[in-house]
Write an enzyme that holds these catalytic residues in place. Sequence first.
Site, short mmCIF file in Angstrom:
data_model
loop_
_atom_site.label_atom_id
_atom_site.label_comp_id
_atom_site.label_asym_id
_atom_site.label_seq_id
_atom_site.Cartn_x
_atom_site.Cartn_y
_atom_site.Cartn_z
N CYS A 1 32.02 -10.60 5.75
CA CYS A 1 31.22 -9.87 6.36
C CYS A 1 31.73 -8.33 6.36
O CYS A 1 31.44 -7.72 5.40
CB CYS A 1 31.20 -10.28 7.81
SG CYS A 1 29.65 -9.78 8.69
N HIS B 1 30.01 -15.74 7.29
CA HIS B 1 31.27 -16.26 7.66
C HIS B 1 31.38 -17.64 7.26
O HIS B 1 31.27 -18.43 8.07
CB HIS B 1 31.19 -16.25 9.31
CG HIS B 1 31.23 -14.58 9.82
ND1 HIS B 1 32.39 -14.20 10.06
CD2 HIS B 1 30.31 -14.08 9.88
CE1 HIS B 1 31.98 -12.87 10.22
NE2 HIS B 1 30.69 -12.83 10.51
N GLU C 1 34.34 -18.76 7.22
CA GLU C 1 35.56 -19.58 7.86
C GLU C 1 34.93 -20.62 8.83
O GLU C 1 35.70 -21.29 9.50
CB GLU C 1 36.28 -18.45 8.67
CG GLU C 1 35.65 -17.53 9.72
CD GLU C 1 34.79 -16.51 9.38
OE1 GLU C 1 34.36 -16.41 8.12
OE2 GLU C 1 34.92 -15.80 10.08
N1 GLN Z 1 30.01 -4.55 11.33
C1 GLN Z 1 29.58 -5.29 10.60
C2 GLN Z 1 28.02 -5.64 10.94
O1 GLN Z 1 27.49 -5.53 11.95
C3 GLN Z 1 29.98 -6.54 10.10
C4 GLN Z 1 30.12 -7.67 11.25
C5 GLN Z 1 31.13 -8.74 11.04
O2 GLN Z 1 32.21 -8.51 10.29
N2 GLN Z 1 30.84 -9.84 11.81
O3 GLN Z 1 27.04 -5.71 9.95
#
Ligand code: GLN
Length: 540
Positions: free
Chosen positions: A392, A518, A520
Amino acid sequence: MRYKYIKPSNKFPKFIFITGGVMSGLGKGIVASSVAKLLQLTGLKVTCTKIDPYVNYDAGTMNPTAHGEVFVTDDGGECDMDMGNYERFLNSPMTKWHNITTGRIYSDVIKAEREGKYLGQCVQIIPHVTDVIKKSLKNIAKEYDVLVVECGGTVGDIESLPFLESFRQMELEEGDSETLFIHVTLAPILDVVGEQKTKPTQHSVQELRRIGIHPYILAVRCQKPLRKEARHKISMFASIKEQCVISCHDCSSIYDVPEILKDQGIIDVISGKLELKNRKIRWTEWEKITDSFFNFSGNVNIGIVGKYVNLPDSYISVYQALLHSSAKLGRKLNVEWIDSEKFENGSKDEVKVLNKFDGILVPGGFGIRGSEGIINSINFVRERNIPFLGICFGFQLSLIEFARNQCAITDASSQEFNPDDDNSLVKFMPEQEHALNLGGSMRLGKHDITIVPRTLADKIYQNNKIQRRHRHRYEFNQDYRQIMEEKGMVLSGHSDMGRRIEILEIPSNKFFFAVQYHSEFSSIPGRPEEAFKAFITSCT
Ligand code: GLN
C-alpha cells in the site's frame, strides 16, 4: 412481558461471552479465538464477534499506534485487530457486522428514534439500547451453532455496561444451556518466592457478579502454569468449580493456546454446560499447523521500515503473514521494527544498517511524516538488490523512489503530501472526491485484480484473477506509466478494467515486488498469502 421466552436446552445457537478483568491487554482476543477454534474442531459452525465499547462508529479513524492495526474485512469494514485473529484462527471471513461498537449501536438507536420507531416512548439504555445489542448478536448467530462474543475493555468500565447488561439479559432469555460466560483475569507474581496472587481475580469476579453476571469459566493469565494452590484458592473464593479455573500461561506461539486450553479439559467443561454432547476434537490438522511454528531449519531476518513501529500491534497482520510464510518454509522469523524517521534527513550511511537483513518490508501508512525516510530505504534496498516487499504506502513510495532515481522525475511525490498538485505521480482517486467524511471514505475491502501473464505476479499467484482487500485514497497516476515501464518497472496487476494499478515489480532485481492492496489480511497459518511466501522464499 419482556422475559417470556426460555428456550429448551440443546438448542442452537449457543452464546459464549468473554469478558475481561483486572487490566487490559490480557489477550481476551486470543482466548476467544482459541475457544472458537476448539469448538470448530469438534465440527460445530462457529464464529466470533468483537464488541468495542468506544463511541467511534468503527476503528477506521483511530490511530494505529494507540489502538493497534485497523483490520479490513472483505466487505470493507474497518475493524478492530482482534477480527484478524478470529479469521486467522477460524479460517473463515468475518464481516463488518461482526465488529460492534457503542457508536454503531447508538447510531442505530437514534436513527430508529428519528424514524418514529419508538413513537410515544422515552428512549432508554434499557430496553432500547440493550435490545439493539441483543438483536445484533442474534442476527450474527443465526447462521451458526456457536457465537463467541468478546467484550473489549475491563469489567468496571462505564462504556461496557450496556453490553454486559445485554449479556445478562440474554442468559435469562436464551437459557442456561445456551449461554456461558468466560472471564479472563490475571494471577500476577510479585515476589521472588514466585507466589501467584489470586486477589485481583477474586475482586474482578466480584465486580462482575455485582452487575449480575456469574462467570462459569475463569481463564487466568499467568507467566507459569497456574499452581494447584492458586487454582484451589481461586475456585474456593470465587466460587467456581476447580475444573473451570483454566490456566492461560505464557507460551511462545499464540497458535498454542487452543492446545493449552484443550489439555485442561475446557471442551468437556463447555460441552457439559452447553449440553453439546460428547464433542470430539479433530486435532491432527491443526496440530500439523501449530507444530510448523517450532520446527525450523534456519532463520530469516526481516526489517520492517515503517511509521508506526513503536507499537508492533499496528502491523499485527503483516507480522502474522511473515510468520505464516516463515513457518511454512521451515524458518524461524526474526523481525526488527525500524522507525523510518531516522532515515529522514540522513546521509546514505544511515540506511546502510538495512544491509544486515535478508529482506526489507515497507507496510501501509498515512501522511508525510517519515515518508522520505522510507523512500531513502527503498532506494538503498533496490540498488543493493535486497529482497523487498512493499504494501500500500510501501507500493506508492516505491513508485516515487523509482520515478525520482530511475526516471529523473526528481520532484515525484504523492498528492497526499502536496494536496494542490494534481499532476502528482501518486494521486488522489477521483472516486473519493465526493467523500465528505473521513470515516469509511477510502477505497475499502475486496476487489478483483487481474494479473498480467508471464510476470513475477503470475508466477507467484498462478492465477489470472485474485481478490484482495484494500484501504487507500491515493493511487498510481497512469500518465507516468510509459516512462516507468521504459525504465524497467513492470506493472503486473490491475483492477477496475485497468483503471488502477495494483502490482509493480522490477524483474532485474532478485525480488522487488509491491502491491497496492493489503495482502497481509489474506494470510492464515498453514496457508500463507502468496506474495509473502514468495518474499520469504527469496530471503532464504
Ligand atoms: N496513505 C495511502 C493512501 O491513502 C496509503 C494507505 C495505506 O497504506 N493503507 O492511499
